[in-house]
Structure formats: C-alpha cells, structure tokens
Write a protein that holds these residues in place. Structure first.
Motif, mmCIF file in Angstrom:
data_model
loop_
_atom_site.group_PDB
_atom_site.id
_atom_site.type_symbol
_atom_site.label_atom_id
_atom_site.label_comp_id
_atom_site.label_asym_id
_atom_site.label_seq_id
_atom_site.Cartn_x
_atom_site.Cartn_y
_atom_site.Cartn_z
ATOM 1 N N LEU A 40 26.015 38.341 -93.203
ATOM 2 C CA LEU A 40 25.773 36.983 -92.708
ATOM 3 C C LEU A 40 24.375 36.878 -92.103
ATOM 4 O O LEU A 40 23.642 35.911 -92.342
ATOM 5 C CB LEU A 40 26.832 36.612 -91.662
ATOM 6 C CG LEU A 40 26.668 35.268 -90.975
ATOM 7 C CD1 LEU A 40 26.766 34.129 -91.982
ATOM 8 C CD2 LEU A 40 27.720 35.109 -89.886
ATOM 9 N N HIS A 41 23.983 37.876 -91.345
ATOM 10 C CA HIS A 41 22.665 37.898 -90.704
ATOM 11 C C HIS A 41 21.540 37.890 -91.747
ATOM 12 O O HIS A 41 20.552 37.167 -91.596
ATOM 13 C CB HIS A 41 22.562 39.129 -89.809
ATOM 14 C CG HIS A 41 21.283 39.233 -89.045
ATOM 15 N ND1 HIS A 41 20.937 38.342 -88.055
ATOM 16 C CD2 HIS A 41 20.256 40.116 -89.131
ATOM 17 C CE1 HIS A 41 19.753 38.677 -87.568
ATOM 18 N NE2 HIS A 41 19.324 39.751 -88.210
ATOM 19 N N ALA A 47 17.138 32.840 -95.208
ATOM 20 C CA ALA A 47 17.386 31.427 -95.560
ATOM 21 C C ALA A 47 17.910 31.299 -96.988
ATOM 22 O O ALA A 47 17.589 30.356 -97.704
ATOM 23 C CB ALA A 47 16.133 30.597 -95.362
ATOM 24 N N ASP A 48 18.742 32.244 -97.397
ATOM 25 C CA ASP A 48 19.334 32.217 -98.736
ATOM 26 C C ASP A 48 20.607 31.375 -98.679
ATOM 27 O O ASP A 48 21.729 31.887 -98.655
ATOM 28 C CB ASP A 48 19.624 33.641 -99.205
ATOM 29 C CG ASP A 48 19.980 33.715 -100.670
ATOM 30 O OD1 ASP A 48 20.184 32.646 -101.293
ATOM 31 O OD2 ASP A 48 20.056 34.844 -101.196
ATOM 32 N N ALA A 51 23.285 31.728 -101.811
ATOM 33 C CA ALA A 51 24.098 32.953 -101.785
ATOM 34 C C ALA A 51 25.001 32.970 -100.552
ATOM 35 O O ALA A 51 26.165 33.374 -100.632
ATOM 36 C CB ALA A 51 23.209 34.185 -101.804
ATOM 37 N N GLY A 52 24.468 32.529 -99.413
ATOM 38 C CA GLY A 52 25.265 32.496 -98.183
ATOM 39 C C GLY A 52 26.440 31.544 -98.305
ATOM 40 O O GLY A 52 27.560 31.872 -97.890
ATOM 41 N N ARG A 53 26.205 30.382 -98.876
ATOM 42 C CA ARG A 53 27.284 29.406 -99.043
ATOM 43 C C ARG A 53 28.350 29.947 -99.993
ATOM 44 O O ARG A 53 29.547 29.833 -99.728
ATOM 45 C CB ARG A 53 26.741 28.079 -99.553
ATOM 46 C CG ARG A 53 27.855 27.057 -99.807
ATOM 47 C CD ARG A 53 27.327 25.697 -100.148
ATOM 48 N NE ARG A 53 26.823 25.116 -98.900
ATOM 49 C CZ ARG A 53 25.685 24.448 -98.800
ATOM 50 N NH1 ARG A 53 24.930 24.265 -99.856
ATOM 51 N NH2 ARG A 53 25.302 23.957 -97.646
ATOM 52 N N LEU A 54 27.927 30.528 -101.109
ATOM 53 C CA LEU A 54 28.867 31.080 -102.080
ATOM 54 C C LEU A 54 29.729 32.168 -101.437
ATOM 55 O O LEU A 54 30.961 32.172 -101.575
ATOM 56 C CB LEU A 54 28.115 31.648 -103.285
ATOM 57 C CG LEU A 54 28.971 32.276 -104.374
ATOM 58 C CD1 LEU A 54 29.864 31.234 -105.021
ATOM 59 C CD2 LEU A 54 28.090 32.942 -105.414
ATOM 60 N N TRP A 55 29.090 33.075 -100.708
ATOM 61 C CA TRP A 55 29.813 34.156 -100.028
ATOM 62 C C TRP A 55 30.793 33.598 -99.001
ATOM 63 O O TRP A 55 31.946 33.998 -98.936
ATOM 64 C CB TRP A 55 28.813 35.104 -99.363
ATOM 65 C CG TRP A 55 29.455 36.142 -98.494
ATOM 66 C CD1 TRP A 55 30.137 37.243 -98.909
ATOM 67 C CD2 TRP A 55 29.477 36.169 -97.074
ATOM 68 N NE1 TRP A 55 30.570 37.962 -97.827
ATOM 69 C CE2 TRP A 55 30.180 37.315 -96.680
ATOM 70 C CE3 TRP A 55 28.955 35.341 -96.088
ATOM 71 C CZ2 TRP A 55 30.386 37.654 -95.356
ATOM 72 C CZ3 TRP A 55 29.163 35.685 -94.762
ATOM 73 C CH2 TRP A 55 29.878 36.822 -94.411
#
Length: 116
Positions: A40-41, A47-48, A51-55
């Motif tokens: 998450l960090h 600022a990805d 990828a962060g939203r998908l994960w």
C-alpha cells in the motif's frame, strides 16, 4: 498465510468462529500485515493509482461467501452495553449507594439525581 487464521462457519447454528493460531502471530501474521502495508505504501508513494485501485478492489471485493458471513454477523448482533455508575448520597452520617438499571432511562435518572 495459510493456517494462521481460519473462519469456521456453522450453518446449522448460524454461528461463526474465528480461530487464530497464536504461535503464528509473530512469524506469519506480522509478516503478512507488513507485506500488505508495504505494498500500500509503495502504491501511495509512487502515485500508482491504477495498480493501487486494482489491488485494493481485489482485496476488498465482496462475493456471495462474504455476504453470507455478513448475514450471520448481523443475525447475531447484540446491543451495545450501557455502562452506568451508581450515585452516592450522604444521609446524615451514612453514605448510601443508589444503583440504576442499565437502560437509557437509568442513565437519565442517574444524571438527574446528581443535582449538579
């Protein structure tokens, strides 16, 4: 990690039991939480967003199994306890304790009788 925590669903009794292997909390549990927080960090620092939203959406997806778990939890929901302290009164040289029913009316009565 496999085996660190299991969720036992008893359909007959409509009950859930969370089983945690205490011996694995530091070895597997801490490592699993650390890996999740690190991931998450990294997404936040780089600022990805995609990828962060998908994960995150995969991590928090609710399927039929979790809807079933939710319905069992809601069916077994209990009301929050009301913590209520009694009042002490000085009657001459004697101190008396008056206790109240743990209800909303008891809370109101206890405050009303404090005379402050």
């Amino acid at each position: 990690s496999a085996g660190f925590m299991t969720l036992d669903v008893n359909d007959e009794d409509n009950q859930l039991t969370i089983i945690i292997d205490r011996a694995r909390i530091l070895s597997q549990g801490k490592k699993a939480i650390g890996s999740m927080l690190l991931r998450l960090h990294v997404y936040r620092c780089t600022a990805d967003v995609d990828a962060g939203r998908l994960w995150y959406e995969e991590l928090t997806a609710v399927d039929d199994y979790w809807l079933k778990i939710r319905s069992i939890v809601l069916a077994n929901k209990t009301s929050k306890p009301i913590l209520l302290q009694g009042n002490t009164f000085l009657e001459g040289d004697v101190v008396t304790l008056k206790e109240y029913e743990p209800t909303v009316d008891g809370v109101i009565q206890s405050w009303a009788e404090r005379m402050i």
